[in-house]
Design a protein around this motif. Sequence first.
Motif, PDB file in Angstrom:
ATOM      1  N   ILE A   1       6.288  -6.614 -22.927  1.00 53.99           N
ATOM      2  CA  ILE A   1       4.904  -6.557 -22.413  1.00 53.99           C
ATOM      3  C   ILE A   1       4.899  -6.119 -20.955  1.00 53.99           C
ATOM      4  O   ILE A   1       4.075  -5.303 -20.532  1.00 53.99           O
ATOM      5  CB  ILE A   1       4.217  -7.919 -22.583  1.00 53.99           C
ATOM      6  N   ASP A   2       5.854  -6.652 -20.189  1.00 55.82           N
ATOM      7  CA  ASP A   2       5.925  -6.295 -18.766  1.00 55.82           C
ATOM      8  C   ASP A   2       6.176  -4.801 -18.600  1.00 55.82           C
ATOM      9  O   ASP A   2       5.584  -4.147 -17.732  1.00 55.82           O
ATOM     10  CB  ASP A   2       7.039  -7.104 -18.107  1.00 55.82           C
ATOM     11  N   SER A   3       7.021  -4.222 -19.431  1.00 59.51           N
ATOM     12  CA  SER A   3       7.313  -2.793 -19.345  1.00 59.51           C
ATOM     13  C   SER A   3       6.097  -1.950 -19.729  1.00 59.51           C
ATOM     14  O   SER A   3       5.764  -0.972 -19.048  1.00 59.51           O
ATOM     15  CB  SER A   3       8.487  -2.471 -20.268  1.00 59.51           C
ATOM     16  N   LEU A   4       5.418  -2.345 -20.819  1.00 58.23           N
ATOM     17  CA  LEU A   4       4.241  -1.593 -21.261  1.00 58.23           C
ATOM     18  C   LEU A   4       3.112  -1.664 -20.232  1.00 58.23           C
ATOM     19  O   LEU A   4       2.466  -0.665 -19.907  1.00 58.23           O
ATOM     20  CB  LEU A   4       3.761  -2.121 -22.615  1.00 58.23           C
ATOM     21  N   VAL A   5       2.890  -2.891 -19.719  1.00 51.01           N
ATOM     22  CA  VAL A   5       1.836  -3.057 -18.705  1.00 51.01           C
ATOM     23  C   VAL A   5       2.185  -2.286 -17.442  1.00 51.01           C
ATOM     24  O   VAL A   5       1.321  -1.681 -16.798  1.00 51.01           O
ATOM     25  CB  VAL A   5       1.626  -4.553 -18.398  1.00 51.01           C
ATOM     26  N   GLY A   6       3.479  -2.286 -17.097  1.00 52.25           N
ATOM     27  CA  GLY A   6       3.904  -1.537 -15.911  1.00 52.25           C
ATOM     28  C   GLY A   6       3.639  -0.047 -16.058  1.00 52.25           C
ATOM     29  O   GLY A   6       3.181   0.611 -15.129  1.00 52.25           O
ATOM     30  N   ASN A   7       3.925   0.495 -17.234  1.00 51.78           N
ATOM     31  CA  ASN A   7       3.658   1.916 -17.477  1.00 51.78           C
ATOM     32  C   ASN A   7       2.174   2.229 -17.384  1.00 51.78           C
ATOM     33  O   ASN A   7       1.762   3.240 -16.803  1.00 51.78           O
ATOM     34  CB  ASN A   7       4.190   2.316 -18.855  1.00 51.78           C
ATOM     35  N   MET A   8       1.351   1.359 -17.984  1.00 49.64           N
ATOM     36  CA  MET A   8      -0.099   1.570 -17.943  1.00 49.64           C
ATOM     37  C   MET A   8      -0.621   1.464 -16.518  1.00 49.64           C
ATOM     38  O   MET A   8      -1.435   2.274 -16.068  1.00 49.64           O
ATOM     39  CB  MET A   8      -0.785   0.541 -18.839  1.00 49.64           C
ATOM     40  N   PHE A   9      -0.127   0.485 -15.799  1.00 51.86           N
ATOM     41  CA  PHE A   9      -0.559   0.293 -14.407  1.00 51.86           C
ATOM     42  C   PHE A   9      -0.136   1.464 -13.538  1.00 51.86           C
ATOM     43  O   PHE A   9      -0.908   1.960 -12.708  1.00 51.86           O
ATOM     44  CB  PHE A   9       0.054  -1.014 -13.893  1.00 51.86           C
ATOM     45  N   HIS A  10       1.085   1.940 -13.733  1.00 56.39           N
ATOM     46  CA  HIS A  10       1.606   3.063 -12.954  1.00 56.39           C
ATOM     47  C   HIS A  10       0.776   4.318 -13.186  1.00 56.39           C
ATOM     48  O   HIS A  10       0.395   5.038 -12.255  1.00 56.39           O
ATOM     49  CB  HIS A  10       3.059   3.299 -13.344  1.00 56.39           C
ATOM     50  N   ALA A  11       0.436   4.610 -14.460  1.00 60.20           N
ATOM     51  CA  ALA A  11      -0.337   5.821 -14.796  1.00 60.20           C
ATOM     52  C   ALA A  11      -1.752   5.738 -14.246  1.00 60.20           C
ATOM     53  O   ALA A  11      -2.310   6.735 -13.774  1.00 60.20           O
ATOM     54  CB  ALA A  11      -0.371   6.007 -16.306  1.00 60.20           C
ATOM     55  N   THR A  12      -2.350   4.537 -14.304  1.00 51.83           N
ATOM     56  CA  THR A  12      -3.734   4.392 -13.844  1.00 51.83           C
ATOM     57  C   THR A  12      -3.836   4.439 -12.333  1.00 51.83           C
ATOM     58  O   THR A  12      -4.734   5.057 -11.771  1.00 51.83           O
ATOM     59  CB  THR A  12      -4.327   3.061 -14.360  1.00 51.83           C
ATOM     60  N   LEU A  13      -2.887   3.817 -11.649  1.00 51.71           N
ATOM     61  CA  LEU A  13      -2.977   3.725 -10.193  1.00 51.71           C
ATOM     62  C   LEU A  13      -2.784   5.070  -9.514  1.00 51.71           C
ATOM     63  O   LEU A  13      -3.226   5.268  -8.381  1.00 51.71           O
ATOM     64  CB  LEU A  13      -1.930   2.726  -9.684  1.00 51.71           C
ATOM     65  N   GLU A  14      -2.137   6.009 -10.179  1.00 48.53           N
ATOM     66  CA  GLU A  14      -1.974   7.341  -9.591  1.00 48.53           C
ATOM     67  C   GLU A  14      -3.308   8.007  -9.330  1.00 48.53           C
ATOM     68  O   GLU A  14      -3.432   8.865  -8.463  1.00 48.53           O
ATOM     69  CB  GLU A  14      -1.127   8.216 -10.516  1.00 48.53           C
ATOM     70  N   GLU A  15      -4.344   7.625 -10.075  1.00 53.07           N
ATOM     71  CA  GLU A  15      -5.666   8.234  -9.923  1.00 53.07           C
ATOM     72  C   GLU A  15      -6.600   7.380  -9.080  1.00 53.07           C
ATOM     73  O   GLU A  15      -7.746   7.738  -8.876  1.00 53.07           O
ATOM     74  CB  GLU A  15      -6.279   8.461 -11.304  1.00 53.07           C
ATOM     75  N   LEU A  16      -6.132   6.237  -8.596  1.00 47.34           N
ATOM     76  CA  LEU A  16      -6.957   5.355  -7.777  1.00 47.34           C
ATOM     77  C   LEU A  16      -6.301   5.183  -6.420  1.00 47.34           C
ATOM     78  O   LEU A  16      -5.081   5.210  -6.294  1.00 47.34           O
ATOM     79  CB  LEU A  16      -7.115   3.985  -8.448  1.00 47.34           C
ATOM     80  N   GLU A  17      -7.110   4.977  -5.412  1.00 47.05           N
ATOM     81  CA  GLU A  17      -6.557   4.768  -4.072  1.00 47.05           C
ATOM     82  C   GLU A  17      -6.035   3.332  -3.933  1.00 47.05           C
ATOM     83  O   GLU A  17      -4.879   3.095  -3.667  1.00 47.05           O
ATOM     84  CB  GLU A  17      -7.623   5.053  -3.017  1.00 47.05           C
ATOM     85  N   VAL A  18      -6.885   2.355  -4.079  1.00 47.19           N
ATOM     86  CA  VAL A  18      -6.500   0.947  -3.960  1.00 47.19           C
ATOM     87  C   VAL A  18      -7.345   0.137  -4.920  1.00 47.19           C
ATOM     88  O   VAL A  18      -8.397   0.580  -5.383  1.00 47.19           O
ATOM     89  CB  VAL A  18      -6.709   0.405  -2.522  1.00 47.19           C
ATOM     90  N   LEU A  19      -6.866  -1.094  -5.193  1.00 44.20           N
ATOM     91  CA  LEU A  19      -7.653  -2.020  -5.997  1.00 44.20           C
ATOM     92  C   LEU A  19      -8.625  -2.761  -5.097  1.00 44.20           C
ATOM     93  O   LEU A  19      -8.443  -2.861  -3.888  1.00 44.20           O
ATOM     94  CB  LEU A  19      -6.716  -2.997  -6.713  1.00 44.20           C
ATOM     95  N   LYS A  20      -9.663  -3.316  -5.691  1.00 48.47           N
ATOM     96  CA  LYS A  20     -10.704  -3.987  -4.913  1.00 48.47           C
ATOM     97  C   LYS A  20     -10.184  -5.306  -4.344  1.00 48.47           C
ATOM     98  O   LYS A  20      -9.444  -6.031  -4.992  1.00 48.47           O
ATOM     99  CB  LYS A  20     -11.921  -4.253  -5.792  1.00 48.47           C
ATOM    100  N   VAL A  21     -10.596  -5.604  -3.128  1.00 47.82           N
ATOM    101  CA  VAL A  21     -10.286  -6.872  -2.470  1.00 47.82           C
ATOM    102  C   VAL A  21     -11.605  -7.481  -2.002  1.00 47.82           C
ATOM    103  O   VAL A  21     -12.351  -6.837  -1.268  1.00 47.82           O
ATOM    104  CB  VAL A  21      -9.329  -6.678  -1.276  1.00 47.82           C
ATOM    105  N   GLU A  22     -11.886  -8.691  -2.449  1.00 49.19           N
ATOM    106  CA  GLU A  22     -13.121  -9.386  -2.067  1.00 49.19           C
ATOM    107  C   GLU A  22     -12.746 -10.584  -1.213  1.00 49.19           C
ATOM    108  O   GLU A  22     -12.260 -11.605  -1.717  1.00 49.19           O
ATOM    109  CB  GLU A  22     -13.902  -9.809  -3.309  1.00 49.19           C
ATOM    110  N   VAL A  23     -12.967 -10.460   0.092  1.00 50.87           N
ATOM    111  CA  VAL A  23     -12.536 -11.480   1.051  1.00 50.87           C
ATOM    112  C   VAL A  23     -13.593 -12.582   1.163  1.00 50.87           C
ATOM    113  O   VAL A  23     -14.789 -12.295   1.278  1.00 50.87           O
ATOM    114  CB  VAL A  23     -12.274 -10.847   2.435  1.00 50.87           C
ATOM    115  N   THR A  24     -13.121 -13.848   1.109  1.00 51.05           N
ATOM    116  CA  THR A  24     -13.997 -15.012   1.301  1.00 51.05           C
ATOM    117  C   THR A  24     -13.329 -15.984   2.267  1.00 51.05           C
ATOM    118  O   THR A  24     -12.152 -15.834   2.619  1.00 51.05           O
ATOM    119  CB  THR A  24     -14.279 -15.726  -0.034  1.00 51.05           C
TER     120      THR A  24
END
Length: 411
Positions: free
Chosen positions: A250-273
């Motif tokens: 699962i870790d390998s599959l999720v890593g591949n999916m995360f790697h492919a998706t993040l190439e098209e995104l700058e950063v993930l959202k951060v909501e500071v409180t």
Amino acid sequence: MKMRYIVCIFSIIMLGVMFGNVLIYYEKEEDSVDILFYNDKMKQMEIDYQEGMSQSDIEKIHECNLIPIEAPDYLAQLNKRLKDGDLILDFYVNGQLTGKAVWDTERQNYQKLKKQLFYKDILICMILMGIGYFVMIILYVSFIRPFNRLQNFTAEIAKGNLDFPLPMEKHNFFGAFTESFDIMREELQKAKEREYLANRSKKEVIAEVSHDIKTPLATIKAACEVIQVKEKNLDTLEKINVIAGKAEMIDSLVGNMFHATLEELEVLKVEVTEESSVEVEQMFRELKYYGEIVILNPVPECLVFMDKLRLQQVIDNIINNSYKYAGTEIDVMFEETGDGIQIKIQDRGTGVPDEELALITEKFYRGNNTKGKAGSGLGLYLAKEFMKQMGGGLECYNQKGFVVVLYIRKV
């Protein structure tokens, strides 16, 4: 046919007409006087004079003027009539020259009339040219230019440039037509933006979920490793091995999916409180399955700016890296600074080569000691980005092992 060609052809035609008028005006005139007719008159005048008719009667009957040679101003009158272009013939009586017979052929009036007509023709041609140019300007502004703009507009839209405006003018005959095209462009632009936002939102969700799944997976894998070392029951150990293998898959599959998706995104959202700093210490205590984590001193109690989920991911990643690559005791120390809290996380391994220190927080970079070990080269990159967006920071260096320092800003 393009407008400039029409203008050129019209100009050439009008200039040709004016040039023709000039040629006609300056062409050499032919002598159109009937000499035989006036010779017959001369013979009749001679007969009338011999029969005793007076000079005034002869002039009246034959519509001419007689200039006797004996006249004191003979030469002056003769020169004047020559200048006027009149017809002058010798007047003989009994074979002897007695004077000159002069007829006014209206040459001078003809020349004046011809000159006036020439100027009028030139003036009419110029007026017609002005009217023609004015009409062509009206046609261009009202009809041709709007169509040219529509042509350029459709070409830009076909290229995907939806920011290209279509200007509308007050007296445009195709105003409604033009407005419809511009409304179409705006709607296409909105649809494209909505499509982009929807796709980006989907990718962000995939990236967030993928990264969030990796955090509990790392804990599961660490717990499995601890149980595999301590468990003696073979049946239980076999089941734990299955769980660990599936978790790794699962870790390998999720890593591949995360790697492919993040190439098209700058950063993930951060909501500071605003959160209590005690929460930070608790995050470390929850990671006991990684091995021996020693908290050297309690965290100073205060309010800090943070995103709990993202900070947990940062801490998990750093502890997981130290456990994976160093495999030693991990020391955690808190220190209050002027405007925040400093968290020092140190293992007791060999550290990172100096030439790689500046690169380990870059996207997709993995060091030379990562061969055979799972990873995507995004952990420390994301950790640094998360800390920056929370108003803090992250620093790495070697000091009797590998050290990562986190800075969290106080409220």
